[in-house]
Write a protein that holds these residues in place. Structure first.
Motif, mmCIF file in Angstrom:
data_model
loop_
_atom_site.group_PDB
_atom_site.id
_atom_site.type_symbol
_atom_site.label_atom_id
_atom_site.label_comp_id
_atom_site.label_asym_id
_atom_site.label_seq_id
_atom_site.Cartn_x
_atom_site.Cartn_y
_atom_site.Cartn_z
ATOM 1 N N ASN A 41 0.806 -1.223 0.000
ATOM 2 C CA ASN A 41 0.000 0.000 0.000
ATOM 3 C C ASN A 41 0.841 1.277 0.000
ATOM 4 O OD1 ASN A 41 -2.299 -1.659 0.071
ATOM 5 N ND2 ASN A 41 -2.176 -1.761 2.291
ATOM 6 N N ILE A 42 1.562 1.475 -1.103
ATOM 7 C CA ILE A 42 2.375 2.673 -1.310
ATOM 8 C C ILE A 42 1.761 3.453 -2.475
ATOM 9 C CG2 ILE A 42 4.679 3.579 -1.752
ATOM 10 C CD1 ILE A 42 5.731 0.723 -1.117
ATOM 11 N N PRO A 43 1.263 4.650 -2.281
ATOM 12 C CA PRO A 43 1.103 5.358 -1.013
ATOM 13 C C PRO A 43 -0.019 4.743 -0.179
ATOM 14 C CG PRO A 43 0.139 6.638 -2.792
ATOM 15 C CD PRO A 43 0.782 5.433 -3.415
ATOM 16 N N ASP A 44 -0.057 5.138 1.108
ATOM 17 C CA ASP A 44 -1.109 4.632 1.987
ATOM 18 C C ASP A 44 -2.432 5.326 1.648
ATOM 19 O OD1 ASP A 44 -1.060 7.167 3.195
ATOM 20 O OD2 ASP A 44 0.051 6.478 4.944
ATOM 21 N N SER A 45 -3.467 5.048 2.418
ATOM 22 C CA SER A 45 -4.806 5.588 2.120
ATOM 23 C C SER A 45 -4.884 7.103 2.261
ATOM 24 C CB SER A 45 -5.847 4.921 3.013
ATOM 25 O OG SER A 45 -5.546 5.157 4.373
ATOM 26 N N HIS A 46 -3.856 7.715 2.839
ATOM 27 C CA HIS A 46 -3.815 9.178 2.965
ATOM 28 C C HIS A 46 -2.895 9.815 1.926
ATOM 29 C CE1 HIS A 46 -6.022 8.794 6.716
ATOM 30 N NE2 HIS A 46 -5.132 7.879 7.108
ATOM 31 N N GLY A 47 -2.368 9.005 0.999
ATOM 32 C CA GLY A 47 -1.482 9.523 -0.042
ATOM 33 C C GLY A 47 -0.041 9.689 0.398
ATOM 34 N N HIS A 48 0.318 9.154 1.553
ATOM 35 C CA HIS A 48 1.661 9.329 2.105
ATOM 36 C C HIS A 48 2.587 8.190 1.673
ATOM 37 C CE1 HIS A 48 4.834 10.405 4.903
ATOM 38 N NE2 HIS A 48 4.820 9.164 5.358
ATOM 39 N N VAL A 49 3.777 8.568 1.216
ATOM 40 C CA VAL A 49 4.835 7.605 0.902
ATOM 41 C C VAL A 49 5.971 7.853 1.890
ATOM 42 C CG1 VAL A 49 6.494 6.804 -0.814
ATOM 43 C CG2 VAL A 49 4.236 7.591 -1.557
ATOM 44 N N PRO A 50 6.276 6.864 2.756
ATOM 45 C CA PRO A 50 7.395 7.056 3.684
ATOM 46 C C PRO A 50 8.691 7.292 2.899
ATOM 47 C CG PRO A 50 6.117 5.105 4.286
ATOM 48 C CD PRO A 50 5.621 5.569 2.946
ATOM 49 N N PRO A 51 9.549 8.192 3.366
ATOM 50 C CA PRO A 51 10.783 8.515 2.636
ATOM 51 C C PRO A 51 11.631 7.291 2.288
ATOM 52 C CG PRO A 51 10.486 10.033 4.456
ATOM 53 C CD PRO A 51 9.410 8.994 4.591
ATOM 54 N N GLU A 52 11.691 6.299 3.178
ATOM 55 C CA GLU A 52 12.507 5.115 2.901
ATOM 56 C C GLU A 52 11.917 4.237 1.799
ATOM 57 O OE1 GLU A 52 9.745 3.983 6.299
ATOM 58 O OE2 GLU A 52 10.938 5.745 5.764
ATOM 59 N N LEU A 53 10.624 4.428 1.483
ATOM 60 C CA LEU A 53 9.979 3.657 0.413
ATOM 61 C C LEU A 53 9.863 4.444 -0.892
ATOM 62 C CD1 LEU A 53 7.147 1.805 2.382
ATOM 63 C CD2 LEU A 53 9.440 0.981 1.769
ATOM 64 N N GLU A 54 10.265 5.699 -0.873
ATOM 65 C CA GLU A 54 10.171 6.535 -2.079
ATOM 66 C C GLU A 54 10.898 5.911 -3.282
ATOM 67 O OE1 GLU A 54 8.819 9.426 -4.540
ATOM 68 O OE2 GLU A 54 8.199 9.166 -2.457
ATOM 69 N N PRO A 55 12.116 5.345 -3.125
ATOM 70 C CA PRO A 55 12.759 4.721 -4.286
ATOM 71 C C PRO A 55 11.947 3.556 -4.860
ATOM 72 C CG PRO A 55 14.380 5.109 -2.564
ATOM 73 C CD PRO A 55 13.026 5.385 -1.964
ATOM 74 N N LEU A 56 11.290 2.778 -4.010
ATOM 75 C CA LEU A 56 10.438 1.688 -4.499
ATOM 76 C C LEU A 56 9.233 2.235 -5.243
ATOM 77 C CD1 LEU A 56 10.512 -0.743 -1.463
ATOM 78 C CD2 LEU A 56 11.634 -1.034 -3.676
ATOM 79 N N HIS A 57 8.699 3.352 -4.754
ATOM 80 C CA HIS A 57 7.578 3.998 -5.428
ATOM 81 C C HIS A 57 8.010 4.529 -6.796
ATOM 82 C CE1 HIS A 57 4.423 7.230 -5.890
ATOM 83 N NE2 HIS A 57 3.712 6.124 -5.732
ATOM 84 N N LEU A 58 9.208 5.097 -6.858
ATOM 85 C CA LEU A 58 9.718 5.604 -8.138
ATOM 86 C C LEU A 58 9.964 4.469 -9.127
ATOM 87 C CD1 LEU A 58 12.157 8.340 -6.828
ATOM 88 C CD2 LEU A 58 9.944 8.688 -7.955
ATOM 89 N N LEU A 59 10.485 3.328 -8.665
ATOM 90 C CA LEU A 59 10.649 2.170 -9.549
ATOM 91 C C LEU A 59 9.287 1.662 -10.026
ATOM 92 C CD1 LEU A 59 13.552 0.132 -7.921
ATOM 93 C CD2 LEU A 59 13.558 1.246 -10.156
ATOM 94 N N ALA A 60 8.282 1.708 -9.158
ATOM 95 C CA ALA A 60 6.923 1.316 -9.560
ATOM 96 C C ALA A 60 6.396 2.263 -10.630
ATOM 97 C CB ALA A 60 5.994 1.313 -8.350
ATOM 98 N N TRP A 61 6.726 3.534 -10.497
ATOM 99 C CA TRP A 61 6.311 4.527 -11.478
ATOM 100 C C TRP A 61 6.938 4.213 -12.841
ATOM 101 C CZ3 TRP A 61 8.841 8.792 -13.883
ATOM 102 C CH2 TRP A 61 7.981 9.718 -14.450
ATOM 103 N N VAL A 62 8.216 3.826 -12.832
ATOM 104 C CA VAL A 62 8.889 3.410 -14.073
ATOM 105 C C VAL A 62 8.194 2.181 -14.646
ATOM 106 C CG1 VAL A 62 11.029 2.427 -15.012
ATOM 107 C CG2 VAL A 62 11.121 4.405 -13.473
ATOM 108 N N ALA A 63 7.904 1.204 -13.794
ATOM 109 C CA ALA A 63 7.245 -0.024 -14.243
ATOM 110 C C ALA A 63 5.861 0.272 -14.817
ATOM 111 C CB ALA A 63 7.134 -1.023 -13.097
ATOM 112 N N SER A 64 5.122 1.159 -14.165
ATOM 113 C CA SER A 64 3.787 1.496 -14.677
ATOM 114 C C SER A 64 3.900 2.233 -16.009
ATOM 115 C CB SER A 64 3.002 2.333 -13.664
ATOM 116 O OG SER A 64 3.515 3.643 -13.557
ATOM 117 N N GLY A 65 4.957 3.023 -16.175
ATOM 118 C CA GLY A 65 5.187 3.675 -17.464
ATOM 119 C C GLY A 65 5.431 2.659 -18.558
#
Length: 167
Positions: A77-101
């Motif tokens: 659940n990145i981001p969580d239900s409030h739209g928050h991405v913990p700083p330590e998970l931001e790189p994983l979120h960015l890789l997910a963004w690349v994958a979704s692209g």
């Protein structure tokens, strides 16, 4: 423009700087959708006006941190239900963004508009080579139909080689 090859679209975009949220870079893109081809991804030519900042140091820091973990990293659940991405998970979120692209690139038509809604689940997979591997379940919001579609993707990443995505 419509020609014998396909439909061409011209876009002007603002790219947000990943390291500095208050900074953006302008770019233009020419997108060509091939006529009659549902399996062929569109061709894109991009021109960036300005300079994109290097992420080498942050990439290496993330790589070293993940390689040093005793257990495989798992997150949901990145981001969580409030739209928050913990700083330590931001790189994983960015890789997910690349994958979704990549998924969007391979599966888009003129009648679709995908948007990464959430990383439902991500799990690191230990490898014997130098790459980091992450298996994702991404939730993509298809804006036209309003469906939320789950996609399973695997991302291989190394700071010197970038990201490679498979479905």
């Amino acid at each position: 423009d419509i020609d014998d090859v396909g439909h061409k679209y011209y876009l002007e975009l603002e790219l947000a700087d990943v390291l500095d949220k208050d900074r953006s870079v302008s770019c233009t893109a020419e997108v060509l959708y091939h006529l009659g081809s549902t399996s062929c991804a569109p061709e894109v030519q991009v021109t960036v006006q300005g300079e994109l900042r290097s992420t080498e140091e942050a990439d290496q820091e993330f790589y070293n941190r993940i390689r040093s973990l005793e257990k495989e990293l798992v997150a949901e659940n990145i981001p969580d239900s409030h739209g928050h991405v913990p700083p330590e998970l931001e790189p994983l979120h960015l890789l997910a963004w690349v994958a979704s692209g990549y998924v969007t690139w391979q599966n888009s038509t003129e009648n679709t508009k995908f948007h990464l809604a959430q990383v439902k689940h991500v799990k690191q997979v230990k490898r014997n080579d130098e790459d980091l591997q992450f298996d994702y379940v991404l939730l993509l919001h298809e804006m036209v139909s309003q469906e939320v579609l789950p996609w399973q993707v695997t991302v291989l990443w190394h700071p010197q080689h970038g990201a490679r995505v498979s479905q």
